[in-house]
Design a protein around this motif. Structure first.
Motif, PDB file in Angstrom:
ATOM      1  N   UNK A 192       0.811  -1.219   0.000  1.00 51.17           N
ATOM      2  CA  UNK A 192       0.000   0.000   0.000  1.00 51.17           C
ATOM      3  C   UNK A 192       0.845   1.271   0.000  1.00 51.17           C
ATOM      4  N   UNK A 193       2.130   1.141   0.271  1.00 49.52           N
ATOM      5  CA  UNK A 193       3.017   2.304   0.333  1.00 49.52           C
ATOM      6  C   UNK A 193       3.288   2.793  -1.082  1.00 49.52           C
ATOM      7  N   UNK A 194       3.216   4.108  -1.319  1.00 50.12           N
ATOM      8  CA  UNK A 194       3.473   4.623  -2.676  1.00 50.12           C
ATOM      9  C   UNK A 194       4.836   4.178  -3.204  1.00 50.12           C
ATOM     10  N   UNK A 195       4.881   3.861  -4.486  1.00 54.53           N
ATOM     11  CA  UNK A 195       6.115   3.353  -5.096  1.00 54.53           C
ATOM     12  C   UNK A 195       7.267   4.336  -4.970  1.00 54.53           C
ATOM     13  N   UNK A 196       6.962   5.629  -5.037  1.00 54.24           N
ATOM     14  CA  UNK A 196       8.038   6.608  -4.947  1.00 54.24           C
ATOM     15  C   UNK A 196       8.653   6.631  -3.552  1.00 54.24           C
ATOM     16  N   UNK A 197       7.846   6.346  -2.530  1.00 54.74           N
ATOM     17  CA  UNK A 197       8.372   6.264  -1.161  1.00 54.74           C
ATOM     18  C   UNK A 197       9.290   5.048  -1.039  1.00 54.74           C
ATOM     19  N   UNK A 198       8.846   3.917  -1.581  1.00 59.42           N
ATOM     20  CA  UNK A 198       9.662   2.700  -1.512  1.00 59.42           C
ATOM     21  C   UNK A 198      10.969   2.870  -2.279  1.00 59.42           C
ATOM     22  N   UNK A 199      10.900   3.510  -3.430  1.00 60.70           N
ATOM     23  CA  UNK A 199      12.115   3.714  -4.222  1.00 60.70           C
ATOM     24  C   UNK A 199      13.098   4.614  -3.490  1.00 60.70           C
ATOM     25  N   UNK A 200      12.585   5.680  -2.878  1.00 54.52           N
ATOM     26  CA  UNK A 200      13.456   6.597  -2.139  1.00 54.52           C
ATOM     27  C   UNK A 200      14.083   5.909  -0.936  1.00 54.52           C
ATOM     28  N   UNK A 201      13.313   5.033  -0.269  1.00 58.63           N
ATOM     29  CA  UNK A 201      13.852   4.315   0.889  1.00 58.63           C
ATOM     30  C   UNK A 201      14.980   3.377   0.468  1.00 58.63           C
TER      31      UNK A 201
END
Length: 477
Positions: A192-201
């Motif tokens: 459910x976490x936005x893909x851009x958040x996961x990519x940045x992490x």
């Protein structure tokens, strides 16, 4: 290597972003020197990942605006699966260590005799007693937010499991502290976490981490523990700067507030309405132009009743509840994850409002909002097929996952039924005291509140007669 002092039954995100993170902080501050050994109840993927990563993982705090921080957690020192005999034996072998705490972090469905997590807890405590004797002490914390969750665990173990010996029974009743707990932090599923958040992490984390845990910023009071006998050896109380509270007094008022003013925002507040309306994510449903003002009104009405029934000095029920409304609007999470065990959640989060002596003093609009909210949960629980599949207002089928089929069985065939037929079904549900009272209590049924009952009948009848959740709400607000 940090010595194993804590066993954790459950490998979920809330454990990782709550108790495990706090143990890590205590270790980092040299206030404690203890590691956690994790048992994954079903499957092996998280246990395997813990072992591959030497227990290291990261908690990423975020909201819809981006990442706010990344914390490397090093409190877990080993893990195993509990789904195999070999895995369970490896878990039980850890009781040879002098332990301070056993954590159990499973949902309401797992807190019952015969469920895997409870069976493992029973065996774990007996193994610990066998290794360390009648003079040893230990604490157990259930990190699921049932009211009086520590008392529930103790009562199940003491009263429903076989009594192995008189000495063990005495030890269980006197030397094990089953602490009531209230935990609060939003930890959505990774998908459910936005893909851009996961990519940045991933860009900011060195190496591969299969256990990245995404969570909101820690709320003002993320953890409250009730330690009446001062038995807890893990010094969580030293983390006052993190908002952690360890109390030698009852935390029941705080737990009531959490259930009625925070958890109720989800159920019956918004998740079922969102799911039925084809809105996948909680934050989107809570920000919807029709649902948003309704949700705020609903929780303001809840707050007035709760503050009158259960006052806490210096605390504003309205501020507490509306803060959570804003929190869920800031973190992407899916309605489907939260729509589980609906019967228990509806009981814990709505029955007290129905029975409240202050219900009658509520505004007319709140009474409408509340009955409508209750009716939408019943509509969600209404089977569309014989195999307990429901259907949304947009025509999508979903599985009704609530294991208690009482309500579903009463509501089978309700689509298109007459108002008189619906009234009989709703009366049967609301008058069933077993559904609306905790075990071993003799509270009245909800049907005694006739105003509430009539309103629920009216809204539910409309919901199963072709009107959508949004249409019914728009017609009166």
């Amino acid at each position: 290597m940090i010595p194993i002092k804590i066993l954790a039954i459950g490998a979920g995100g809330l454990q990782r972003a709550l108790t495990h993170e706090f143990v890590h902080i205590l270790n980092q501050r040299n206030l404690y020197n203890g590691g956690i050994f994790v048992g994954q109840p079903r499957g092996t993927e998280k246990a395997d990942a813990f072992n591959r990563q030497d227990g290291v993982y990261h908690v990423v705090t975020f909201d819809m605006g981006g990442i706010h921080g990344i914390q490397r957690i090093e409190s877990v020192v080993g893990a195993t699966t509990l789904s195999t005999k070999t895995g369970r034996e490896w878990f039980y072998s850890q009781t040879e260590n002098p332990l301070d705490l056993v954590l159990i972090g499973v949902t309401e469905a797992g807190i019952a005799k015969g469920e895997l997590a409870m069976d493992v807890l029973d065996e774990t405590l007996y193994h610990y007693f066998s290794h360390h004797g009648a003079d040893s002490t230990l604490c157990v914390i259930n990190t699921d937010n049932l009211r009086n969750n520590g008392d529930i665990i103790r009562d199940i173990l003491c009263n429903e499991y076989p009594k192995r010996s008189a000495d063990y029974t005495t030890w269980l009743e006197t030397n094990v502290g089953f602490l009531n707990e209230m935990g609060d932090r939003l930890v959505p599923q990774v998908y459910a976490v936005p893909n851009e958040i996961k990519a940045a992490a991933r860009e900011q984390i060195e190496g591969r981490d299969e256990l990245i845990t995404y969570a909101e910023n820690s709320p003002a009071t993320p953890l409250i523990l009730e330690d009446l006998e001062n038995m807890l050896r893990v010094p969580f109380g030293e983390l006052q700067d993190q908002g952690v509270v360890v109390s030698q007094e009852s935390i029941e008022p705080y737990h009531d507030w959490k259930l009625l003013l925070v958890n109720s925002v989800h159920v019956p507040g918004i998740t079922h309405k969102g799911a039925l309306s084809g809105i996948e994510y909680v934050n989107e449903a809570a920000s919807h132009p029709t649902f948003a003002p309704h949700l705020e009104r609903l929780m303001e009405g809840y707050a007035e009743i709760v503050e009158a029934d259960i006052p806490i000095a210096g605390k504003s029920a309205q501020a507490y509840s509306l803060e959570f409304v804003n929190r869920i609007r800031s973190v992407k999470d899916d309605n489907a994850r939260i729509n589980i065990i609906e019967t228990v959640k509806l009981r814990e989060r709505a029955a007290d409002i129905v029975r409240s002596p202050n219900y009658n003093a509520s505004t007319e609009l709140f009474k409408c909002d509340f009955a409508y909210s209750f009716a939408t949960v019943l509509r969600f629980l209404t089977p569309h097929t014989d195999d307990y599949k429901g259907i949304t207002d947009t025509g999508t089928e979903y599985e009704i996952s609530d294991p208690d089929r009482t309500i579903q069985n009463v509501l089978k065939g309700a689509f298109g039924a007459s108002r008189e037929d619906v009234k009989g079904r709703i009366s049967a549900i609301l008058s069933n005291t077993v559904l609306w009272s905790p075990a071993d209590t003799a509270l009245s049924g909800l049907h005694e509140n006739q105003d509430f009952t009539e309103r629920v009948v009216g809204y539910y009848h409309r919901l199963v007669s072709g009107e959508t959740c949004l249409e019914v709400l728009e017609s009166y607000q």
